[in-house]
Write a protein that holds these residues in place. Structure first.
Motif, mmCIF file in Angstrom:
data_model
loop_
_atom_site.group_PDB
_atom_site.id
_atom_site.type_symbol
_atom_site.label_atom_id
_atom_site.label_comp_id
_atom_site.label_asym_id
_atom_site.label_seq_id
_atom_site.Cartn_x
_atom_site.Cartn_y
_atom_site.Cartn_z
ATOM 1 N N LEU A 66 0.812 -1.206 0.000
ATOM 2 C CA LEU A 66 0.000 0.000 0.000
ATOM 3 C C LEU A 66 0.853 1.268 0.000
ATOM 4 O O LEU A 66 0.446 2.310 -0.518
ATOM 5 N N HIS A 67 2.065 1.170 0.561
ATOM 6 C CA HIS A 67 2.943 2.334 0.640
ATOM 7 C C HIS A 67 3.338 2.859 -0.745
ATOM 8 O O HIS A 67 3.664 4.040 -0.897
ATOM 9 N N SER A 68 3.309 1.993 -1.746
ATOM 10 C CA SER A 68 3.707 2.421 -3.091
ATOM 11 C C SER A 68 2.698 3.378 -3.716
ATOM 12 O O SER A 68 2.999 4.038 -4.713
ATOM 13 N N LEU A 69 1.506 3.467 -3.130
ATOM 14 C CA LEU A 69 0.463 4.334 -3.663
ATOM 15 C C LEU A 69 0.485 5.735 -3.054
ATOM 16 O O LEU A 69 -0.396 6.539 -3.347
ATOM 17 N N ARG A 70 1.459 6.009 -2.201
ATOM 18 C CA ARG A 70 1.499 7.300 -1.511
ATOM 19 C C ARG A 70 1.498 8.500 -2.465
ATOM 20 O O ARG A 70 0.779 9.479 -2.225
ATOM 21 N N VAL A 457 -2.704 8.022 -15.870
ATOM 22 C CA VAL A 457 -1.452 8.051 -16.640
ATOM 23 C C VAL A 457 -0.697 9.351 -16.382
ATOM 24 O O VAL A 457 0.546 9.365 -16.307
ATOM 25 N N ALA A 458 -1.423 10.460 -16.221
ATOM 26 C CA ALA A 458 -0.762 11.738 -15.925
ATOM 27 C C ALA A 458 0.000 11.653 -14.605
ATOM 28 O O ALA A 458 1.146 12.132 -14.505
ATOM 29 N N TRP A 459 -0.605 11.057 -13.585
ATOM 30 C CA TRP A 459 0.064 10.918 -12.285
ATOM 31 C C TRP A 459 1.223 9.930 -12.368
ATOM 32 O O TRP A 459 2.273 10.142 -11.759
ATOM 33 N N MET A 460 1.044 8.841 -13.124
ATOM 34 C CA MET A 460 2.144 7.879 -13.288
ATOM 35 C C MET A 460 3.326 8.516 -14.001
ATOM 36 O O MET A 460 4.491 8.299 -13.630
ATOM 37 N N ALA A 461 3.038 9.289 -15.051
ATOM 38 C CA ALA A 461 4.120 9.923 -15.799
ATOM 39 C C ALA A 461 4.925 10.867 -14.921
ATOM 40 O O ALA A 461 6.127 11.047 -15.127
ATOM 41 N N ARG A 462 4.276 11.454 -13.938
ATOM 42 C CA ARG A 462 4.971 12.387 -13.052
ATOM 43 C C ARG A 462 5.707 11.687 -11.921
ATOM 44 O O ARG A 462 6.821 12.075 -11.557
ATOM 45 N N PHE A 463 5.121 10.632 -11.337
ATOM 46 C CA PHE A 463 5.663 10.082 -10.093
ATOM 47 C C PHE A 463 6.258 8.679 -10.206
ATOM 48 O O PHE A 463 6.942 8.246 -9.288
ATOM 49 N N LYS A 465 8.610 5.709 -10.593
ATOM 50 C CA LYS A 465 10.063 5.573 -10.592
ATOM 51 C C LYS A 465 10.478 4.620 -11.682
ATOM 52 O O LYS A 465 9.861 3.579 -11.899
ATOM 53 N N VAL A 466 11.536 4.978 -12.384
ATOM 54 C CA VAL A 466 12.027 4.170 -13.497
ATOM 55 C C VAL A 466 13.483 3.775 -13.199
ATOM 56 O O VAL A 466 14.294 4.621 -12.840
ATOM 57 N N GLU A 467 13.750 2.482 -13.341
ATOM 58 C CA GLU A 467 15.116 2.011 -13.137
ATOM 59 C C GLU A 467 16.004 2.485 -14.278
ATOM 60 O O GLU A 467 15.630 2.432 -15.442
ATOM 61 N N ARG A 468 17.151 2.967 -13.916
ATOM 62 C CA ARG A 468 18.096 3.414 -14.935
ATOM 63 C C ARG A 468 18.764 2.235 -15.613
ATOM 64 O O ARG A 468 19.213 1.303 -14.954
ATOM 65 N N ALA A 469 18.796 2.304 -16.934
ATOM 66 C CA ALA A 469 19.457 1.226 -17.694
ATOM 67 C C ALA A 469 20.951 1.310 -17.514
ATOM 68 O O ALA A 469 21.540 2.407 -17.455
#
Length: 470
Positions: A66-70, A457-463, A465-469
């Motif tokens: 649930l913490h991932s939805l903060r 999608v707007a909130w996902m695009a902003r928040f 986290k993406v792992e760096r290649a």
């Protein structure tokens, strides 16, 4: 709390993965049964969404996440508060309290029974109850989107499923329109030369395709090369790579959806699509850092190829004639807006209750309207009438908040997928804000949920986290 072991953890992860695919299957299914705009269809939607929500709660019991939805908490809370308000509209309130909150509603009850001790804010309890159940299923799906689409790969998969869904609907709609059949396949509804896909109403079909097109354009932008100067050899190599890695397939899907959009002859959907594409394209060129030359080429090709070439083959001239022949003298929607304002003046704070436009509008409509309007053909007006101005402004605030976050992601994110998804969210929100003024798109579950998907999608695009290649 149950102790975890490797086998048990594997089962939980497999269940969570199954929930994600179940969510994708639901998104594909939503437009098929008449846009899920029938009682049996939205009942299936409710069962499906509540079942997925129960599965996620089980997953969270054994593997708390649930913490991932903060970061998404404000979005979920605001939509949750709105559903609480719809529930409150159904609760019996003391007549004194009702008179202070909604004096016209209290007067309605007292006129029917002068001895009434309680009353509800809603003037149509049955439709408000139906709306609450649908709204709760919408909230569950919004929650599941934010909870299950928890990686860049899943976000890309989600966008691909949306593109495939829109392409399937466009192909089916165009095929039906060109078939000459008197009735549609499957449900046996009257068929015409106008493409409607799985929907009954061409404007809902057009709105749905616009939202799918936005996600598809975002995917293409995410796949563009970052290099600014390309030699002829590099351009040929890039073209070959595009044909091999699926970008060309996505581009063909977009062309198919544009054909479906043009053949829907939906004036506002077509206008909103090309206007939002132009506006967002200019904003993208201004905001995206380290943009490539191919972004300009892509945006230009979308406008030129789709509008002037593909559209000319599939009836853009008929659409142009419809736009030119539009006359307010022939339309009564502006009069509906005028008379609808009376209901807002009578019930500005509490509204008349979710879903009550059907039963309350006849009390204020004038003699100039001979057609029966069960919906307002203006979602801004209908929301203000049914839910009151404060609740409507709350929803408007979260939509504008989502738009601001998409702008921020477009400007500040470096990941190409997040930039592409931010572009699609900006374009979808701008287009939808235009279309809501002329029709009841948010009353159909399929179009309403796909718009909520674009907000997510707007909130996902902003928040996200993406792992760096490496």
């Amino acid at each position: 709390m149950p102790t975890a072991n490797p086998t048990h953890s594997h089962r939980i992860e497999r269940l969570e993965r199954g929930l994600f695919y179940g969510l994708l299957a639901l998104l594909f299914w939503l437009p098929i049964p008449l846009g899920s705009h029938r009682p049996w269809a939205w009942a299936l939607l409710e069962i499906w969404s509540f079942g997925l929500m129960g599965g996620w709660l089980l997953v969270n019991t054994y593997s708390p996440r649930l913490h991932s939805l903060r970061p998404y908490l404000p979005l979920l809370v605001i939509f949750g508060v709105f559903q609480l308000w719809v529930a409150l509209q159904q609760m019996p309130l003391p007549m004194g309290l009702l008179q202070s909150i909604a004096p016209d509603t209290a007067a309605h009850y007292l006129a029917a029974n002068p001895q009434a001790a309680t009353g509800t804010l809603s003037l149509d309890l049955n439709h408000t109850h139906v709306g609450l159940l649908k709204g709760l299923s919408y909230w569950c799906l919004l929650f599941l989107l934010l909870a299950l689409v928890n990686s860049a790969q899943r976000l890309k998969t989600l966008a691909l499923v949306v593109v495939l869904t829109g392409t399937f609907q466009a192909f089916y709609g165009v095929l039906m329109a060109l078939s000459g059949a008197e009735t549609s396949w499957g449900l046996g509804l009257p068929n015409s030369h106008i493409a409607t896909g799985g929907f009954v109403y061409k404007n809902h079909f057009g709105n749905f395709l616009v939202l799918c097109l936005c996600l598809g354009i975002g995917l293409l932008i995410a796949s563009l090369s970052k290099s600014k100067a390309l030699s002829i050899k590099e351009m040929l190599r890039g073209t070959l790579a595009m044909l091999l890695n699926g970008k060309a397939v996505v581009r063909l899907c977009l062309a198919m959806m544009v054909i479906g959009l043009v053949m829907s002859y939906s004036r506002m959907a077509n206008t909103a699509f090309f206007a939002s594409l132009s506006i967002t394209g200019v904003l993208g060129l201004l905001l995206i850092r380290k943009k490539s030359r191919s972004l300009t080429v892509l945006l230009a090709s979308l406008l030129v190829i789709d509008l002037f070439i593909v559209g000319s083959w599939f009836g853009v001239d008929k659409l142009r004639d419809r736009l030119e022949n539009t006359s307010f003298a022939q339309e009564t929607r502006d009069e509906v807006n005028q008379y609808g304002m009376t209901l807002i003046e009578q019930h500005p704070i509490a509204g008349t209750g979710g879903g009550s436009f059907y039963s309350t509008f006849p009390s204020v409509k004038g003699p100039g309207i001979q057609t029966f309007y069960d919906l307002a053909h203006n979602d801004y007006l209908q929301f203000a009438i049914e839910f009151g101005l404060p609740a409507t402004l709350l929803l408007g605030a979260v939509v504008l908040w989502s738009l601001a976050l998409a702008f921020s992601a477009l400007r500040n994110r470096r990941n190409s997928l997040m930039q592409g998804m931010a572009f699609s969210a900006v374009m979808a929100i701008i287009a939808e804000l235009m279309m809501l003024a002329t029709d009841f798109h948010l009353q159909a579950p399929a179009t309403a949920l796909y718009f909520m998907l674009c907000l997510a999608v707007a909130w996902m695009a902003r928040f996200m986290k993406v792992e760096r290649a490496r």
